[in-house]
Write an enzyme that holds these catalytic residues in place. Structure first.
Site, PDB file in Angstrom:
ATOM      1  CG  HIS A 284       7.601 100.577 -26.675  1.00  8.92           C
ATOM      2  ND1 HIS A 284       6.854 101.479 -25.966  1.00  8.92           N
ATOM      3  CD2 HIS A 284       8.219  99.810 -25.758  1.00  8.92           C
ATOM      4  CE1 HIS A 284       7.021 101.271 -24.671  1.00  8.92           C
ATOM      5  NE2 HIS A 284       7.850 100.263 -24.525  1.00  8.92           N
TER       6      HIS A 284
ATOM      7  CE1 TYR B 235       1.117  97.433 -22.825  1.00  4.62           C
ATOM      8  CE2 TYR B 235       2.687  99.170 -23.361  1.00  4.62           C
ATOM      9  CZ  TYR B 235       1.728  98.637 -22.518  1.00  4.62           C
ATOM     10  OH  TYR B 235       1.369  99.308 -21.373  1.00  4.62           O
TER      11      TYR B 235
ATOM     12  CG  ASP C  67       3.873 101.173 -20.209  1.00  3.80           C
ATOM     13  OD1 ASP C  67       4.019 100.649 -19.079  1.00  3.80           O
ATOM     14  OD2 ASP C  67       2.757 101.328 -20.734  1.00  3.80           O
TER      15      ASP C  67
ATOM     16  CD  GLU D  11       1.438 104.565 -14.845  1.00  3.15           C
ATOM     17  OE1 GLU D  11       1.159 104.720 -13.639  1.00  3.15           O
ATOM     18  OE2 GLU D  11       1.877 105.481 -15.563  1.00  3.15           O
TER      19      GLU D  11
ATOM     20  CG  ASP E  59       1.316  96.274 -19.607  1.00  5.01           C
ATOM     21  OD1 ASP E  59       1.356  95.049 -19.814  1.00  5.01           O
ATOM     22  OD2 ASP E  59       0.254  96.914 -19.509  1.00  5.01           O
TER      23      ASP E  59
ATOM     24  NE  ARG F 245      -2.432 102.095 -21.873  1.00 10.48           N
ATOM     25  CZ  ARG F 245      -2.989 100.988 -21.412  1.00 10.48           C
ATOM     26  NH1 ARG F 245      -2.265  99.880 -21.316  1.00 10.48           N
ATOM     27  NH2 ARG F 245      -4.256 100.955 -21.049  1.00 10.48           N
TER      28      ARG F 245
ATOM     29  CD  GLU G 203       0.843  95.084 -16.096  1.00 12.74           C
ATOM     30  OE1 GLU G 203       1.087  93.916 -16.444  1.00 12.74           O
ATOM     31  OE2 GLU G 203       1.202  96.077 -16.748  1.00 12.74           O
TER      32      GLU G 203
END
Length: 699
Positions: free
Chosen positions: A345, A298, A84, A86, A82, A300, A9
């Protein structure tokens, strides 16, 4: 020549990963999403199974062209967004834009950006997980339906520029409900009696506990006077001493929510700032000889799980620095933070427990260092032994009245050697000293202090409290807390005063309309259930189109009723006595993100605005002709300056006191921290404590 293209990203992430992978890989950044729903229309074909009409995001055309050109020169493309929902959606959109086969093993994920983690991830690429993608699509379409269907109604009936959203509307309602609770609160009187007692050379305090053998709530002065009269001249004797051993366990390592809360309490960071700095730590910091390394995992996540390798490394550090007794016999396991926590996670932790904060201080910014230190200390403490506290409860009799003194001392600090979790009221867990006491000890009375108090309403929400409440209610997800808080301020639905949220008139009006016509959207349980449905989509146990269809069936009917029955509301501005110096019209009060300000009533013809200046009654110490007034910076921070600015440039972040220094007559300023407040002279070494209301709610 490179034979693989890796797409992430951000440029920072690309730079770090590029160093690990070497010359056979080209690493480029997509700069986040490359496709999204159009802004000019709803972009969802409701009748066609909610089919989304994605377009290339404005400004991303050149980035996509660069990625397409690079993809033609390589044999293999890896999508390393990432780990997740998103990130999975970004990978899926990239695969579409680059005409890739969705079924190929192109997806690479890693929870931390370290050389070992990145290289391991590239050994086991997988297919794009469409359950994750569909969960993200369902959320995006759900939010688009709510936003683009309700917002035009609010524009037409209330005010242009308004918007509604699933999570943001619930957040505003929570703030508004608390404000109503505060305004309706009726204070109740209560009293306390504190005895200051002495044994040998030691003085300590005991609180009123029982009267005539019964526990008594002191609600009025008559009761207090009766007790004071009964103990007048009485002897105070120790009647009972209870000693107990208590274990105190460490807090779990950070999730996104708990990190935002603790960074607000201990570092005074806004949620958005916490996430921004955490992103920098995750993507990588140049450590010199080690090169660029991601310092944390990470950020989130709602999981408190810790990898076994990280636990082993933490134990190695703890035993080496503090000794065997500071490491528990078996590694600590923490349960899920929430019922829907995603255990794939990990919690937020340092990528290496051996990399203590001091070792990175020289190569990090002040904010990076402070947040890294917080994360490192919380993680290390979570892997340490429990603290052992000795608690002492002492009953003291004076005629028919019993007082109680409670104290504790740390016998073994355990995890407290490294870190102690903060709390919302700003208090600390310092030892309460009690001298050695035994039954039969006779005590000397130094003072008896009766004090009147009044109950206080629940405090307004700070960012930390609101994030905690949203999480407890199951509303939103780790990635949504910070943007939600930003949005409700930008829309003018809430303002921040003294770091606490207050609803605006506009916010009240919008919630009033929403409650009448779209009650489900404001229902915390309904919103939490919807989050649960999205989790089921992610798990593959629920069809995303059915989730949307079930929601839209009721929502569509609500829209039809609102279109017909919602009344137009005119918001009238409060007119001030001040005249606009540019056009001569009256200035009106407006409420923005950082509180009230004055604006010309002739807007948009005249766009003059000015701050509301509050005189604090202190002469300017610099020019003597002006007065010190309270102002706000562009970011909403309160500061103090001379009302003759720009002729006089006196400025202070600290509030000047109305009284001069008793030692040199210079200006005193207020200094505050969690332990209290003091007045400090700006010219000499004079310092004095400020006595404040014991019942004041602070954070």
């Amino acid at each position: 020549m490179a034979d693989s293209l890796v797409i992430v990203e951000s440029p920072a992430k690309a730079k770090t990963i590029g160093k690990y992978l070497g010359s056979k890989f080209i690493v480029k950044a997509s700069m986040g999403h490359v496709r999204d729903l159009p802004k000019s229309q709803i972009g969802v074909e409701v009748e066609n199974d909610f089919n989304p009409k994605y377009i290339t995001i404005r400004g991303k055309g050149s980035i996509l062209k660069e990625l397409k050109d690079a993809s033609k020169k390589v044999k293999k493309i890896y999508l390393a967004a990432d780990p997740d929902r998103e990130g999975e959606a970004i990978a899926w959109h990239l695969a579409h834009a680059l005409d890739m086969d969705e079924t190929e093993t192109c997806r690479v994920v890693f929870n931390e950006i370290t050389k070992e983690a990145v290289k391991d991830a590239f050994k086991t690429p997988r297919k794009i997980n469409m359950d994750l993608v569909n969960a993200q699509q369902a959320r995006r379409i759900l939010d688009r339906l709510v936003g683009y269907k309700i917002s035009p109604l609010l524009w037409k009936k209330v005010k242009k520029g308004l918007s509604a959203g699933r999570v943001q509307s619930v957040a505003v309602k929570i703030i508004l409900d608390r404000e109503n609770e505060i305004s309706e609160f009726v204070p109740e009187e209560y009293w306390s009696i504190t005895a200051k007692l002495k044994i040998k050379e030691s003085i300590f305090e005991a609180k009123f506990h029982h009267y005539k053998g019964e526990k008594l709530e002191l609600t009025n002065e008559a009761q207090v006077n009766e007790i004071l009269k009964s103990i007048e001249g009485a002897k105070f004797n120790v009647t009972n001493v209870k000693e107990k051993e208590r274990l105190r366990h460490p807090a779990a390592p950070f999730t996104t929510s708990s990190l935002q809360q603790e960074a607000a309490r201990k570092l005074n960071f806004r949620a958005a700032k916490t996430m921004s700095v955490a992103q920098q730590l995750y993507e990588g910091v140049d450590l010199g000889k080690e090169g660029t390394v991601g310092l944390i995992t990470y950020m989130r996540t709602d999981s408190t799980r810790i990898a076994v390798s990280a636990q082993e490394e933490a134990k190695e550090f703890i035993v080496g620095k503090y000794g065997e007794t500071y490491a528990p016999e078996t590694p600590r396991q923490y349960s899920k933070k929430a019922a829907n926590a995603q255990e794939a996670h990990e919690a937020i932790r340092p990528t290496s427990a051996l990399r203590d904060p001091d070792s990175v201080k020289a190569v990090t910014t002040r904010d990076q260092f402070r947040l890294y230190k917080l994360i490192w200390e919380r993680f290390m403490a979570s892997q340490m032994s429990s603290a052992i506290l000795d608690t002492l409860s002492v009953d003291i009799a004076a005629e028919e009245t019993t007082f109680r003194a409670v104290g504790s001392k740390i016998r073994f600090p355990g995890f407290m050697k490294v870190y102690v979790e903060g709390n919302d009221d700003g208090t600390t867990d310092e030892d309460k000293f009690l001298p050695p006491l035994k039954s039969g000890d006779k005590l000397k009375t130094e003072a008896i202090d009766p004090k009147q108090h009044f109950t206080q309403p629940s405090p307004r929400y700070t960012e930390a409290r609101l994030v905690k409440t949203l999480e407890e209610l199951g509303i939103g997800r780790p990635s949504t807390y910070a943007p939600t808080l930003e949005t409700i301020q930008k829309r003018g639905y809430v303002a921040i005063e003294e770091k606490k949220f207050m609803p605006t008139e506009l916010g009240e009006l919008v919630i009033e309309q929403m409650e009448q016509f779209f009650p489900e959207i404001l229902n915390a349980e309904f919103t939490a259930n919807m989050e649960g449905n999205l989790d089921h989509v992610e798990e593959g146990s629920e069809d995303w189109v059915k989730v949307l269809s079930d929601f839209y069936e009721t929502f569509e009917k609500r829209l039809e009723v609102a279109e017909e029955e919602m009344k137009e509301i005119e918001i009238e501005d409060e007119v001030s006595d001040e005249i606009c110096e540019k056009c001569g019209r009256h200035l009106v009060y407006k409420l923005g993100r950082f509180g009230k300000f004055l604006a010309c009533s002739g807007f948009p013809d005249c766009r003059n605005t000015k701050p509301i200046i509050k005189d604090i009654g202190v002469p300017c110490p610099k020019c003597s002709d002006g007065h010190v007034v309270e102002r706000r910076s562009k970011k909403g921070r309160v500061f103090y300056g001379c009302d003759r600015y720009p002729e006089c440039d006196f400025v202070s972040w600290d509030r000047p006191s109305t009284k001069p220094c008793p030692k040199c007559e210079s200006m005193l300023i207020e200094k505050r921290n969690k332990k209290g407040a003091k007045l400090q002279c700006t010219a000499c070494d004079h310092v004095e404590l400020i006595e404040e209301n014991d019942d004041a709610s602070d954070e």
